[in-house]
Write an enzyme that holds these catalytic residues in place. Structure first.
Site, PDB file in Angstrom:
ATOM      1  N   THR A  18       0.851  -1.340   0.008  1.00 15.24           N
ATOM      2  CA  THR A  18       0.052   0.136   0.006  1.00 15.24           C
ATOM      3  C   THR A  18       1.046   1.109  -0.042  1.00 15.24           C
ATOM      4  OG1 THR A  18      -1.575  -1.134   1.378  1.00 15.24           O
ATOM      5  CG2 THR A  18      -1.753   1.226   1.196  1.00 15.24           C
ATOM      6  N   LYS A  73      -7.835   1.693  -2.667  1.00 16.46           N
ATOM      7  CA  LYS A  73      -7.456   1.048  -1.495  1.00 16.46           C
ATOM      8  C   LYS A  73      -7.564   2.162  -0.524  1.00 16.46           C
ATOM      9  CE  LYS A  73      -5.132  -0.923   1.866  1.00 16.46           C
ATOM     10  NZ  LYS A  73      -5.307  -2.067   2.620  1.00 16.46           N
TER      11      LYS A  73
HETATM   12  P1  NAD Z   1       5.787  -5.723   7.609  1.00 14.00           P
HETATM   13  O1  NAD Z   1       6.390  -4.510   7.949  1.00 14.00           O
HETATM   14  O2  NAD Z   1       5.576  -6.796   8.549  1.00 14.00           O
HETATM   15  O3  NAD Z   1       6.542  -6.524   6.336  1.00 14.00           O
HETATM   16  C1  NAD Z   1       7.526  -5.528   5.216  1.00 14.00           C
HETATM   17  C2  NAD Z   1       8.429  -6.565   5.014  1.00 14.00           C
HETATM   18  O4  NAD Z   1       9.357  -5.657   4.007  1.00 14.00           O
HETATM   19  C3  NAD Z   1       9.526  -6.537   6.249  1.00 14.00           C
HETATM   20  O5  NAD Z   1       9.953  -7.876   6.472  1.00 14.00           O
HETATM   21  C4  NAD Z   1      10.896  -5.760   5.707  1.00 14.00           C
HETATM   22  O6  NAD Z   1      12.014  -6.346   6.095  1.00 14.00           O
HETATM   23  C5  NAD Z   1      10.680  -6.054   4.137  1.00 14.00           C
HETATM   24  N1  NAD Z   1      11.571  -4.952   3.569  1.00 14.00           N
HETATM   25  C6  NAD Z   1      11.542  -3.797   3.737  1.00 14.00           C
HETATM   26  N2  NAD Z   1      12.507  -3.067   2.936  1.00 14.00           N
HETATM   27  C7  NAD Z   1      12.885  -4.001   1.987  1.00 14.00           C
HETATM   28  C8  NAD Z   1      13.925  -4.089   0.812  1.00 14.00           C
HETATM   29  N3  NAD Z   1      14.397  -2.937   0.574  1.00 14.00           N
HETATM   30  N4  NAD Z   1      14.180  -5.440   0.375  1.00 14.00           N
HETATM   31  C9  NAD Z   1      13.590  -6.482   0.936  1.00 14.00           C
HETATM   32  N5  NAD Z   1      12.505  -6.548   2.054  1.00 14.00           N
HETATM   33  C10 NAD Z   1      12.368  -5.248   2.500  1.00 14.00           C
HETATM   34  O7  NAD Z   1       4.507  -5.141   6.827  1.00 14.00           O
HETATM   35  P2  NAD Z   1       3.054  -5.919   6.389  1.00 14.00           P
HETATM   36  O8  NAD Z   1       2.190  -5.636   7.526  1.00 14.00           O
HETATM   37  O9  NAD Z   1       3.412  -7.142   5.811  1.00 14.00           O
HETATM   38  O10 NAD Z   1       2.616  -4.871   5.353  1.00 14.00           O
HETATM   39  C11 NAD Z   1       3.080  -4.852   4.030  1.00 14.00           C
HETATM   40  C12 NAD Z   1       2.414  -3.893   3.001  1.00 14.00           C
HETATM   41  O11 NAD Z   1       1.202  -4.284   3.090  1.00 14.00           O
HETATM   42  C13 NAD Z   1       2.206  -2.310   3.691  1.00 14.00           C
HETATM   43  O12 NAD Z   1       2.380  -1.440   2.532  1.00 14.00           O
HETATM   44  C14 NAD Z   1       0.966  -2.288   4.367  1.00 14.00           C
HETATM   45  O13 NAD Z   1       0.436  -1.178   4.485  1.00 14.00           O
HETATM   46  C15 NAD Z   1       0.097  -3.399   3.603  1.00 14.00           C
HETATM   47  N6  NAD Z   1      -1.159  -3.871   4.081  1.00 14.00           N
HETATM   48  C16 NAD Z   1      -0.791  -4.464   5.309  1.00 14.00           C
HETATM   49  C17 NAD Z   1      -2.057  -5.199   6.099  1.00 14.00           C
HETATM   50  C18 NAD Z   1      -1.882  -5.797   7.311  1.00 14.00           C
HETATM   51  O14 NAD Z   1      -3.003  -6.100   7.998  1.00 14.00           O
HETATM   52  N7  NAD Z   1      -0.710  -5.943   7.997  1.00 14.00           N
HETATM   53  C19 NAD Z   1      -3.087  -5.081   5.331  1.00 14.00           C
HETATM   54  C20 NAD Z   1      -3.255  -4.443   4.201  1.00 14.00           C
HETATM   55  C21 NAD Z   1      -2.159  -3.997   3.511  1.00 14.00           C
END
Ligand code: NAD
Length: 293
Positions: free
Chosen positions: A94, A169
């Site tokens: 997102t 979204k």
């Molecule tokens: P998270 O922080 O758990 O996961 C993000 C991952 O990306 C981490 O493991 C981090 O180490 C990795 N990362 C960051 N920079 C990186 C790079 N340069 N190379 C490789 N890996 C890298 O976040 P999440 O909850 O999984 O959310 C991910 C996306 O999904 C966000 O944009 C969030 O807004 C969206 N989202 C989350 C939810 C939810 O309920 N958690 C729901 C809908 C959408």
């Protein structure tokens, strides 16, 4: 079986990559966190030591990263210089509409098909493979991405051209943020007026006050047993994530000249809630702040 590179194996990306591996795709997985990569390998993915290594030889790249700056960086530095022309790129993060359009334009220039495909459904939906995907891109790219997205979700919607998925979204989540505050305020008013919460629920859930924040995610304990209110507001969907989405909506509204006064107020209230140390609580916990607690 397709060769898929999956970058970003956090709360959402981890289970999404696992579902692709379960569907017999060859998933080459990378995250900055070694623990996240190890967890993905346990679920059937193959370890890559860098994003560049993960995408080499991939037919499809899926990313699930925190924010626009991560997406820009990963695509500009690691993905686009290392994939073959014609590779399908799917960003499920997102992020702001502008970053989504910027990266898609770079991808198109380099001869790739790209879609933005943010999700709704949370970690539960990611694990169960029942996410909703809101997709922005061309009809051709959408047709190519759909069979892959179907392994991770149930409802796959083409929302518009590039950036359209992100727009859908943030508009949806702006409704959610505002409606959760509205429902919370109503329950707090009912409490002060001596009206039982269950009675308000019984009336409003079948009357014109009905909405998802009330019927599926009721912010007071009792009426909806599965809602986070019944487990001291453990997420669910964190207040920090809601604030992020409301800020993205405000950023987009300012850039587009749209008037969103309630969206702005919701962003202010969630900012106050998060900055009082509640970022990791479920977003429905904002009812506590509105109750003066
Ligand atoms: P998270 O922080 O758990 O996961 C993000 C991952 O990306 C981490 O493991 C981090 O180490 C990795 N990362 C960051 N920079 C990186 C790079 N340069 N190379 C490789 N890996 C890298 O976040 P999440 O909850 O999984 O959310 C991910 C996306 O999904 C966000 O944009 C969030 O807004 C969206 N989202 C989350 C939810 C939810 O309920 N958690 C729901 C809908 C959408």
């Amino acid at each position: 079986m397709a060769k898929i590179a999956f970058i970003g194996l956090g709360n959402m990306g981890g289970p999404m990559a696992a579902n692709l591996a379960k569907a017999q795709h060859h998933v080459s997985a990378f995250d900055l966190s070694d623990a996240a990569v190890a967890a993905a390998v346990e679920k059937g993915a193959h370890k890559a030591s860098s994003a560049a290594e993960a995408v080499k030889g991939a037919e499809i790249v899926v990313t699930m990263l925190p924010a626009g700056k991560h997406v820009r960086e990963v695509y500009e530095k690691d993905v686009l210089p290392n994939v073959a022309r014609g590779t399908l790129l799917i960003d499920c993060s997102t992020i702001d509409v502008e970053s989504a359009r910027h990266v898609a334009a770079l991808a198109e220039k380099a001869g790739m098909d790209m879609v933005d495909a943010p999700v709704s459904g949370g970690v539960g939906g990611a694990t169960a493979g029942t996410l909703t995907f809101m997709v922005g891109g061309s009809e051709t790219s959408f047709a190519k991405a759909k069979p892959i997205l179907e392994k991770m979700g149930k409802n796959i919607v083409l929302a518009g051209t590039s950036g359209g998925g992100q727009a859908a979204k943030i508009c949806n989540n702006m409704i959610l943020g505002i409606s959760m505050i509205a429902v919370s305020e109503a329950f707090m008013l009912a409490k002060r007026l001596g009206l039982d919460a269950q009675k308000l629920f019984d009336v409003a859930s079948t009357a014109s006050g009905q909405c998802w924040s009330l019927t599926n995610y009721c912010p007071v304990p009792g009426p909806v047993p599965a809602s986070p209110a019944n487990r001291d507001y453990q997420p669910g969907f964190t207040a920090a994530m809601m604030l992020k989405d409301l800020m993205l909506a405000q950023q987009a509204a300012n850039a587009a000249g749209a008037s969103t006064p309630l969206g702005a107020e919701a962003a202010q209230l969630f900012s106050l809630f998060v900055n009082s140390g509640n970022g990791a609580k479920d977003f429905s916990g904002i009812i506590k702040m509105l109750d003066g607690k």
